[in-house]
Each structure stands twice: as C-alpha cells, then as structure tokens.
Design a protein around this motif. Structure first.
Motif, short mmCIF file in Angstrom:
data_model
loop_
_atom_site.label_atom_id
_atom_site.label_comp_id
_atom_site.label_asym_id
_atom_site.label_seq_id
_atom_site.Cartn_x
_atom_site.Cartn_y
_atom_site.Cartn_z
N ILE A 213 -61.86 -32.88 8.05
CA ILE A 213 -62.51 -33.86 8.92
C ILE A 213 -61.76 -33.93 10.24
O ILE A 213 -60.63 -33.44 10.36
CB ILE A 213 -62.57 -35.26 8.26
CG1 ILE A 213 -61.16 -35.87 8.13
CG2 ILE A 213 -63.27 -35.19 6.91
CD1 ILE A 213 -61.17 -37.33 7.72
N LEU A 214 -62.38 -34.50 11.24
CA LEU A 214 -61.79 -34.67 12.57
C LEU A 214 -61.20 -33.37 13.10
O LEU A 214 -60.02 -33.31 13.48
CB LEU A 214 -60.71 -35.76 12.55
CG LEU A 214 -61.19 -37.19 12.27
CD1 LEU A 214 -60.01 -38.11 12.02
CD2 LEU A 214 -62.02 -37.71 13.44
N PRO A 215 -61.98 -32.30 13.15
CA PRO A 215 -61.43 -31.02 13.63
C PRO A 215 -60.96 -31.07 15.08
O PRO A 215 -60.14 -30.25 15.50
CB PRO A 215 -62.61 -30.05 13.46
CG PRO A 215 -63.83 -30.91 13.49
CD PRO A 215 -63.41 -32.20 12.84
N GLU A 216 -61.46 -32.06 15.85
CA GLU A 216 -61.12 -32.14 17.28
C GLU A 216 -59.65 -32.46 17.51
O GLU A 216 -59.10 -32.15 18.57
CB GLU A 216 -61.98 -33.20 17.97
CG GLU A 216 -63.48 -32.92 17.93
CD GLU A 216 -64.15 -33.49 16.69
OE1 GLU A 216 -65.38 -33.54 16.65
OE2 GLU A 216 -63.44 -33.90 15.75
N VAL A 217 -58.98 -33.10 16.52
CA VAL A 217 -57.58 -33.49 16.73
C VAL A 217 -56.61 -32.53 16.04
O VAL A 217 -55.39 -32.77 16.04
CB VAL A 217 -57.32 -34.93 16.23
CG1 VAL A 217 -58.12 -35.92 17.03
CG2 VAL A 217 -57.64 -35.05 14.73
N ALA A 330 -67.57 -36.32 25.84
CA ALA A 330 -67.58 -37.17 27.03
C ALA A 330 -66.56 -36.70 28.06
O ALA A 330 -66.76 -36.87 29.27
CB ALA A 330 -67.31 -38.62 26.63
N GLN A 331 -65.44 -36.13 27.59
CA GLN A 331 -64.40 -35.67 28.50
C GLN A 331 -64.94 -34.64 29.49
O GLN A 331 -64.69 -34.72 30.69
CB GLN A 331 -63.25 -35.07 27.68
CG GLN A 331 -62.06 -34.63 28.50
CD GLN A 331 -60.96 -34.05 27.64
OE1 GLN A 331 -60.18 -33.23 28.09
NE2 GLN A 331 -60.87 -34.47 26.38
N HIS A 332 -65.71 -33.67 28.99
CA HIS A 332 -66.29 -32.66 29.86
C HIS A 332 -67.48 -33.21 30.65
O HIS A 332 -67.64 -32.92 31.84
CB HIS A 332 -66.72 -31.44 29.05
CG HIS A 332 -65.59 -30.52 28.70
ND1 HIS A 332 -64.99 -29.70 29.62
CD2 HIS A 332 -64.92 -30.31 27.53
CE1 HIS A 332 -64.02 -29.01 29.05
NE2 HIS A 332 -63.95 -29.36 27.78
N ALA A 333 -68.33 -34.00 30.00
CA ALA A 333 -69.53 -34.50 30.66
C ALA A 333 -69.19 -35.31 31.91
O ALA A 333 -69.82 -35.16 32.96
CB ALA A 333 -70.35 -35.35 29.69
N HIS A 358 -61.87 -27.10 33.65
CA HIS A 358 -61.10 -28.25 33.18
C HIS A 358 -60.38 -27.90 31.88
O HIS A 358 -60.98 -27.38 30.94
CB HIS A 358 -62.03 -29.45 32.93
CG HIS A 358 -61.36 -30.59 32.21
ND1 HIS A 358 -60.36 -31.33 32.78
CD2 HIS A 358 -61.54 -31.09 30.96
CE1 HIS A 358 -59.95 -32.25 31.93
NE2 HIS A 358 -60.66 -32.12 30.81
N ALA A 359 -59.08 -28.17 31.84
CA ALA A 359 -58.29 -27.95 30.63
C ALA A 359 -58.38 -29.17 29.73
O ALA A 359 -58.35 -30.31 30.21
CB ALA A 359 -56.84 -27.68 31.01
N ASN A 360 -58.49 -28.94 28.44
CA ASN A 360 -58.61 -30.01 27.48
C ASN A 360 -57.40 -30.94 27.54
O ASN A 360 -56.25 -30.50 27.53
CB ASN A 360 -58.74 -29.42 26.07
CG ASN A 360 -58.87 -30.50 25.01
OD1 ASN A 360 -59.44 -31.56 25.26
ND2 ASN A 360 -58.34 -30.24 23.83
N LYS A 361 -57.67 -32.26 27.61
CA LYS A 361 -56.59 -33.24 27.69
C LYS A 361 -56.27 -33.87 26.34
O LYS A 361 -55.43 -34.77 26.25
CB LYS A 361 -56.97 -34.35 28.68
CG LYS A 361 -57.19 -33.87 30.10
CD LYS A 361 -55.93 -33.28 30.70
CE LYS A 361 -56.15 -32.85 32.14
NZ LYS A 361 -54.95 -32.19 32.71
N ILE A 376 -52.63 -35.73 22.39
CA ILE A 376 -52.61 -35.77 23.85
C ILE A 376 -51.96 -34.48 24.36
O ILE A 376 -50.83 -34.14 23.97
CB ILE A 376 -51.84 -37.00 24.36
CG1 ILE A 376 -52.47 -38.29 23.79
CG2 ILE A 376 -51.81 -37.04 25.87
CD1 ILE A 376 -51.66 -39.53 24.06
N VAL A 377 -52.69 -33.76 25.22
CA VAL A 377 -52.20 -32.49 25.75
C VAL A 377 -51.61 -32.72 27.14
O VAL A 377 -52.30 -33.22 28.04
CB VAL A 377 -53.33 -31.45 25.82
CG1 VAL A 377 -52.81 -30.13 26.39
CG2 VAL A 377 -53.94 -31.23 24.44
N MET A 378 -50.36 -32.36 27.32
CA MET A 378 -49.67 -32.47 28.61
C MET A 378 -49.08 -31.11 28.94
O MET A 378 -47.98 -30.78 28.46
CB MET A 378 -48.60 -33.55 28.57
CG MET A 378 -49.13 -34.94 28.22
SD MET A 378 -47.84 -36.21 28.19
CE MET A 378 -47.40 -36.28 29.92
#
Length: 468
Positions: A213-217, A330-333, A358-361, A376-378
């Motif tokens: 679950i939650l593959p985005e994180v 939403a980040q890209h949109a 845009h680089a993923n944040k 959080i990507v820095m």
C-alpha cells in the motif's frame, strides 16, 4: 455568455489545472488582450487531498471547495459540459445545466478535464460502491457510516448489525489508505457515544491487487503504514481483488466473503472518457498526448496538463528512463498549470514555448489524527517521517497548498477548533433527499381502507316531504 471581438481562451475543466492556468493567464495578460472562458459542470474546484478529512469531520466540506467565480472574477465562468470540439472550425459544443446545447467559438484551447474513478465490470459495484473523487461523495460517506452505527445500535437482528458494522475499502493508494485511516478513526471515536456499539464490533477491510500500500512513499514507509493500520484492527489483503459485491455480499478472490453495507472504491483513476470525442491524439491509456511544452502533439493552439494529459517527465528521462511520464498528482498539476498559463500567453504573442520540468519533492499521507507517513526529497537526500511528525508535515504541506488565503484560514480554523472541541458525530443523511419529509406531509391522505363508496343509484332520493 458574453460575446466579444477579442480572442477567446477556452478552458475546459475547473480543477487544479483549469483554475490555476486561468488565474495565471489573467495575471500575465494585458488589459482586454483576450477573454478567458472556463467551462465546468461544477461552479467550484475541489481540493481532493482534503476529502478524507472532510469525510471524517475534521474539516467542514464547504472549506475544501473553492468557488470559481470568486477566484476568477475577470473570467467568464460557464456551468456546463463541453461535449464535442470541432478543431477545423475552432468551435466547442457546450451543454449547459438547463436549456439547449450551443456552440462556443475559441482561438486557444486548454484541456483540463482531470480524471474519473477507474472501475471494472464487477457485479454489484455500480449499485453498492461509494467513490471518493468529489466533496459530495465525502459528505455521503460520512453520513452513511454514521447511519450504519445508528442502525447497529438500534437493531436486534444480528445479521443486520454485522453487515452494518463491516466496512470494505478497495484500493491501497493515497485515497484508499487515507480514507480508511480517517474513517476508522472517526468510527472509533463515535462508538464511545453508542451504548450498544464498540470498536470491537466493527470490521474494516482494505483490499488491493498490488503487493503493497502507499507506493508513492516508498516500500519501507508503505510497510509501516500497513502495519500501523493492522495494529488498529484493519484487515489488509494484498494481491487480492474483489470478484463481486451483489447486495453487499463481498467476494474476494482469496476466498474471503463478508456482508457489508459500506463498499468504498478508490482503486485508481483514469482520464475523463469524453476526451475520445474531442478528436485529440491520445496515448495508450486515454491521456491527451502532449509535448514537454504542454502543447497537444500536432497543434500550436491547444494545451493540456494534469490528470488527463500524458506529459513527458524530463527529469526522469535525464536520469536514464526514456519512458518516464509525470504521475497524475496535485504536485505536478499545480506546477504544470503555471507553465501552461505562461505558454498560452507566449503563444498569443508569438513567443517561444517553455518546457515543463519538475523534480519530485516527495509525498505525504495522513492516516487519521496524529498519524501519517511522509517522504521529503531534498536534492539527493530523502527524509522519511512517520507517526505524529509525518502528520504535521502532511497538514503543513496541504495547508499551504490549499488555494486562496480565505480557504487556508478556514481550514486552519477547523483544525484549531478540533484541538479543543470534540468531533461532531451526527448524520445529516436527509440532506440528500431534503423534500421527502415535506412531501410526506403535503401529499393527499389516502382514503381509509374500510371506506366504501355508495353507488349513485343506491343513494336515497331527496324530497321536500318531511318525515313523519
């Protein structure tokens, strides 16, 4: 609808991309340079990341929507649907809420229809499923869940009670995991106010065909999220699909069967099907095929972005993935909308187009009050948070991303009041049928069942003679 000699920029859709692109164009445009027309079936934009919190009662539903006319006072906002587009004549057919459809000419076109729920032909899903794409569905889910608690508290039928207290959520992405986390939190809190219902009586199931679950994180935080939900009594079934749910009888393909009155479907999204009637080049999954400039391939007056567009991910391609595409979030949109708005103005003036990059944040997800995960990507460093700290990051990010200062303050006020006041646990299901009670009171009363109409021939004739 106003008529004008100025060029018309037609924005189809009033979601993230539609709202922010129109706002950007109006800001960059010179006075009377063009007319901006926004067409959407709703007169507001919904901030979808807050729908789970609205369903749980942490945020007022009114505060997760942004009125288009208020935010875009210099634009022409039409409530309706664009059903077809004639590219040769540069004319769109608009179907308003009421009345006949009409043609609307345009000079420049922005396609920002967003996405709809991705469903499959599962028996019973259309009749039993509840989506989570709009504020109406979030309100409906909240009312429905509380009504199930009311039903279980008052019935003596054990089968009815068991079905009312079983909640099935299909889809383990952001929408599914956040919604089940928030709703379970609300139901646990609400059960304290019922004498015959406790959390132990409830059954929550989260089902997903993926292996996590939650593959985005990322896998580690996703695994933490799974274990956290399981520690709260949620049954998580991975690599599992739903075969049917006729009349609320849920059959999973792993052999599990349950009866449930609540089936929430959050198993992904797909581009709006109406795109197939616009005559635009589409990708393999139905997205509008765009260049990195957000211009639709083969055109110089049509742009598209957001969930309904297939936008090349230039950062991913530079890192060695030639087939990288921007994910529908939403980040890209939000960022695509600003580049799109600038490119439309540049296109009107004959200037070069700018490519979107845009680089993923990172990503944040809330799993109920004081619970969450965040990545959080820095630069090249990834910061992973979980628990209360991640929950603060989730609220902080989305609180800042919420459109308009007005809505930011209202959401912050809801959160602040929630720190000191107990959550309201009341169902307003009657708002879905507001005239029902009045109709019952106003309709003519039926004739008594034992009333027998006397035939006219059998009625005694009236005479002027007095009875003796």
């Amino acid at each position: 609808m106003s008529t004008t000699e100025r060029p018309r920029i037609l924005v189809v859709g009033g979601g993230y991309v539609g709202l922010y692109a129109a706002k950007r164009i109006l800001k960059k445009m010179r006075y009377a340079e063009a007319t901006v027309t926004v067409v959407d079936p709703r007169s507001y934009m919904t901030y979808q990341p807050f729908l789970p919190e609205a369903a749980a009662g942490n945020i007022s539903p009114r505060h997760v929507v942004v009125p288009l006319r208020r935010v875009l006072p210099k634009a022409e906002v039409l409530t309706g649907r664009v059903t077809t587009i004639d590219q040769d004549r540069k004319v769109a057919t608009v179907s308003p809420l009421v009345g006949e459809a009409y043609e609307l000419p345009f000079d420049y076109l922005i396609v920002a229809l967003g996405a709809v729920s991705r469903t499959f032909p599962i028996p019973g899903l259309a009749e039993q499923g509840i989506g989570m794409k709009g504020v109406e569905e979030a309100i409906g889910l909240r009312n429905h869940v509380i009504e199930q608690l009311d039903k279980a508290d008052s019935t003596t039928d054990e089968e009815v009670r068991r079905k009312a207290l079983t909640f099935v959520f299909v889809g383990g992405g952001f929408a599914g995991a956040e919604t089940i986390g928030e709703v379970e939190d609300m139901a646990r809190d609400a059960a304290k106010q019922y004498s015959n219902v406790s959390r132990d009586d409830m059954r929550f199931l989260l089902v997903d065909v993926a292996d996590k679950i939650l593959p985005e994180v990322g896998p580690k935080l996703g695994e933490y999220g799974r274990k956290h939900l399981e520690s709260r009594g949620v049954e998580v079934y991975l690599k599992t699909g739903m075969d049917s749910c006729i009349d609320g009888h849920v059959k999973l393909n792993n052999g599990v069967e349950v009866d449930s009155s609540t089936i929430v479907w959050t198993a992904g999204v797909k581009p709006n099907p109406v795109l197939s009637r616009y005559g635009l080049p589409l990708g393999p999954r139905g997205h509008v095929d765009t260049a990195a400039t957000l211009q639709v391939q083969g055109t110089d007056y049509i742009w598209a972005a957001g969930d309904n567009a297939q936008v090349p991910d230039l950062v991913g391609r530079k890192n060695g993935n030639p087939n990288a595409w921007c994910p529908p979030n939403a980040q890209h949109a939000l960022r695509q909308a600003k580049v799109l708005g600038d490119n439309v103005v540049s296109g009107m003036r004959g200037f070069p187009q700018k490519e979107y990059s845009h680089a993923n944040k990172g990503a944040v997800a809330g799993l109920g009050l004081h619970k969450g995960v965040a990545m959080i990507v820095m630069g090249k460093m990834k910061i992973k948070l979980k628990g209360r700290l991640a929950w603060y990051a989730h609220r902080g990010y989305h609180g800042m991303a919420m459109p308009t200062f007005n809505r930011k303050i209202r959401v912050l006020a809801d959160w602040t009041l929630g720190m000191f006041l107990k959550r309201e646990v009341v169902s307003l299901g009657a708002i879905e049928t507001p005239r029902e009670e009045f109709y019952e009171a106003a309709r003519p009363a039926p004739a008594p069942a034992d009333a027998v109409k006397v035939p006219a021939a059998a009625e005694p004739k009236k005479t002027g003679a007095k009875a003796s």
